[in-house]
Design a protein around this motif. Sequence first.
Motif, short mmCIF file in Angstrom:
data_model
loop_
_atom_site.label_atom_id
_atom_site.label_comp_id
_atom_site.label_asym_id
_atom_site.label_seq_id
_atom_site.Cartn_x
_atom_site.Cartn_y
_atom_site.Cartn_z
N ASN A 1 0.82 -1.22 0.00
CA ASN A 1 0.00 0.00 0.00
C ASN A 1 0.85 1.26 0.00
O ASN A 1 0.49 2.25 -0.64
N GLU A 2 1.97 1.25 0.69
CA GLU A 2 2.86 2.41 0.71
C GLU A 2 3.42 2.71 -0.68
O GLU A 2 3.74 3.86 -0.98
N GLN A 3 3.53 1.71 -1.52
CA GLN A 3 4.12 1.86 -2.86
C GLN A 3 3.07 1.93 -3.97
O GLN A 3 3.42 1.91 -5.16
N LYS A 4 1.81 2.05 -3.60
CA LYS A 4 0.72 2.00 -4.57
C LYS A 4 0.88 3.02 -5.71
O LYS A 4 0.80 2.68 -6.89
N GLU A 5 1.12 4.27 -5.38
CA GLU A 5 1.26 5.30 -6.41
C GLU A 5 2.49 5.03 -7.28
O GLU A 5 2.44 5.15 -8.50
N ARG A 6 3.57 4.65 -6.66
CA ARG A 6 4.81 4.36 -7.40
C ARG A 6 4.63 3.18 -8.35
O ARG A 6 5.14 3.18 -9.46
N GLY B 1 1.95 2.32 -9.90
CA GLY B 1 1.21 2.79 -11.06
C GLY B 1 2.12 3.47 -12.07
O GLY B 1 1.97 3.28 -13.27
N ARG B 2 3.09 4.24 -11.60
CA ARG B 2 4.02 4.95 -12.49
C ARG B 2 5.15 4.07 -13.01
O ARG B 2 5.79 4.41 -14.00
N LYS C 1 3.59 6.20 -17.57
CA LYS C 1 2.81 7.32 -17.03
C LYS C 1 1.33 7.06 -17.24
O LYS C 1 0.92 6.44 -18.21
N GLN D 1 -2.92 3.63 -12.97
CA GLN D 1 -3.34 3.61 -11.56
C GLN D 1 -3.27 2.17 -11.06
O GLN D 1 -3.78 1.26 -11.72
N GLU E 1 -4.24 -0.71 -8.30
CA GLU E 1 -5.24 -1.12 -7.31
C GLU E 1 -4.86 -2.50 -6.81
O GLU E 1 -4.27 -3.30 -7.54
N LYS F 1 -5.53 5.89 -15.65
CA LYS F 1 -6.24 6.81 -14.74
C LYS F 1 -7.37 7.49 -15.49
O LYS F 1 -7.30 7.71 -16.69
#
Length: 74
Positions: free
Chosen positions: A39-44, A46-47, A51, A54, A56, A72
């Motif tokens: 969960n801490e790396q969720k945004e990373r 996605g990237r 680019k 997202q 999940e 996204k």
Amino acid sequence: LWDIDNPPQLIEIEEIVEEGKYGLRMRFEMGGVPLERWNEQKERLGRFFTKGLQAEFFCPAPGQIDLTLLPKDQ
């Protein structure tokens, strides 16, 4: 997302289409990496692939995690 003694293992990959968006679902054995670290790396995550994606998560069974990558909403 790494545990040197017990790293996550990719066990399945699937192409998906959700609401007209093409993406991927990858299922992992979580190994020694707890859900909190995912969960801490969720945004990373996605990237990481490109680019505009997202990430999940869904836990289909104990010790497993599905990582879904979809574009996204713009």
